[in-house]
Write a protein that holds these residues in place. Structure first.
Motif, PDB file in Angstrom:
ATOM      1  N   GLU A  61       1.815  -2.232  10.310  1.00 49.97           N
ATOM      2  CA  GLU A  61       1.329  -0.928   9.843  1.00 49.97           C
ATOM      3  C   GLU A  61       0.914  -1.002   8.376  1.00 49.97           C
ATOM      4  OE1 GLU A  61       4.439   1.856  10.815  1.00 49.97           O
ATOM      5  OE2 GLU A  61       3.922   1.842  12.952  1.00 49.97           O
ATOM      6  N   GLY A  62       1.652  -1.785   7.589  1.00 52.22           N
ATOM      7  CA  GLY A  62       1.264  -1.991   6.194  1.00 52.22           C
ATOM      8  C   GLY A  62      -0.135  -2.580   6.113  1.00 52.22           C
ATOM      9  N   TYR A  63      -0.426  -3.553   6.995  1.00 52.23           N
ATOM     10  CA  TYR A  63      -1.765  -4.143   7.021  1.00 52.23           C
ATOM     11  C   TYR A  63      -2.813  -3.089   7.357  1.00 52.23           C
ATOM     12  CZ  TYR A  63      -5.831  -6.751   8.504  1.00 52.23           C
ATOM     13  OH  TYR A  63      -7.117  -7.197   8.646  1.00 52.23           O
ATOM     14  N   TYR A  64      -2.585  -2.349   8.447  1.00 55.24           N
ATOM     15  CA  TYR A  64      -3.557  -1.339   8.871  1.00 55.24           C
ATOM     16  C   TYR A  64      -3.788  -0.280   7.790  1.00 55.24           C
ATOM     17  CZ  TYR A  64      -3.363  -2.898  13.804  1.00 55.24           C
ATOM     18  OH  TYR A  64      -3.458  -3.604  14.975  1.00 55.24           O
ATOM     19  N   GLU A  65      -2.715   0.126   7.122  1.00 54.60           N
ATOM     20  CA  GLU A  65      -2.802   1.187   6.106  1.00 54.60           C
ATOM     21  C   GLU A  65      -3.329   0.687   4.767  1.00 54.60           C
ATOM     22  OE1 GLU A  65       1.262   2.447   5.834  1.00 54.60           O
ATOM     23  OE2 GLU A  65       1.257   3.347   7.831  1.00 54.60           O
ATOM     24  N   GLY A  66      -3.318  -0.625   4.565  1.00 55.40           N
ATOM     25  CA  GLY A  66      -3.653  -1.172   3.252  1.00 55.40           C
ATOM     26  C   GLY A  66      -2.509  -0.944   2.275  1.00 55.40           C
ATOM     27  N   ASN A  67      -1.275  -0.892   2.803  1.00 55.46           N
ATOM     28  CA  ASN A  67      -0.086  -0.606   1.999  1.00 55.46           C
ATOM     29  C   ASN A  67       0.604  -1.936   1.645  1.00 55.46           C
ATOM     30  OD1 ASN A  67       2.537   0.032   1.124  1.00 55.46           O
ATOM     31  ND2 ASN A  67       2.575   1.916   2.336  1.00 55.46           N
ATOM     32  N   ALA A  68       0.270  -2.473   0.478  1.00 55.61           N
ATOM     33  CA  ALA A  68       0.784  -3.778   0.045  1.00 55.61           C
ATOM     34  C   ALA A  68       2.303  -3.767  -0.129  1.00 55.61           C
ATOM     35  CB  ALA A  68       0.111  -4.206  -1.255  1.00 55.61           C
ATOM     36  N   GLU A  69       2.877  -2.624  -0.504  1.00 56.54           N
ATOM     37  CA  GLU A  69       4.332  -2.547  -0.691  1.00 56.54           C
ATOM     38  C   GLU A  69       5.058  -2.760   0.640  1.00 56.54           C
ATOM     39  OE1 GLU A  69       2.180  -0.237  -2.091  1.00 56.54           O
ATOM     40  OE2 GLU A  69       2.322  -1.286  -4.020  1.00 56.54           O
TER      41      GLU A  69
END
Length: 170
Positions: A61-69
């Motif tokens: 989900e981090g990948y899909y969202e662009g959420n590096a944290e």
């Protein structure tokens, strides 16, 4: 008389060897073999299963969202993500690799153009858990990931990923 004595000793020795072998086999059959016990992993706690699944979700989900944290939280700093690529002309294979830093930076670069929610597939299956190691499968939109997850300093993190692209639909 000497022949009879030797024959008697030989028979006693054979009987003793038979008895020891029979007893050893009886004990073996009543105890599980090392391969039997290794094939039956210890039951993971519900808390560990939830943490393992959350680690996998933070990753995809981090990948899909662009959420590096979220991505960084899911990864061990020495992670290796690998894919085998085969040249269609020569048939020769090579191993391509990404590091935790590459994945985190690539995820951060996606922050301005995240994957639309309707195009996200993030099916997570915990395949196996034993002690501080787990195997997890993620079916994503365009690829399949096989994760090795480890409990490191009390936290579940991804240490290895082997992935394969899904065939392109025509």
């Amino acid at each position: 008389m000497k022949v009879q004595s030797r024959l008697f000793m030989f028979l006693v020795l054979c009987a003793a060897m038979f008895a020891v072998t029979f007893e050893a086999r009886a004990q073996q059959s009543s105890q599980p073999s090392p391969t039997d016990t290794a094939a039956k992993p210890a039951k993971a706690s519900e808390a560990d299963l939830a943490a393992i699944k959350q680690t996998a979700l933070d990753y995809i989900e981090g990948y899909y969202e662009g959420n590096a944290e979220r991505m960084e939280r899911a990864l061990h700093p020495e992670l290796a993500k690998r894919i085998v690529r085969t040249d269609p002309n020569s048939g020769r294979s090579r191993l391509d690799q990404m590091s935790a830093m590459t994945l985190t930076q690539g995820t951060r670069a996606r922050a301005s153009s995240p994957t639309p929610k309707e195009k996200r597939q993030n099916d997570v299956t915990v395949l196996d858990v034993f002690e501080n190691a787990a195997s997890v499968k993620i079916v994503a939109t365009d690829w399949i990931d096989y994760l090795h997850v480890a409990k490191f300093n009390g936290r579940w993190v991804i240490v290895n990923v082997l992935w394969e692209l899904k065939p392109q639909q025509k």
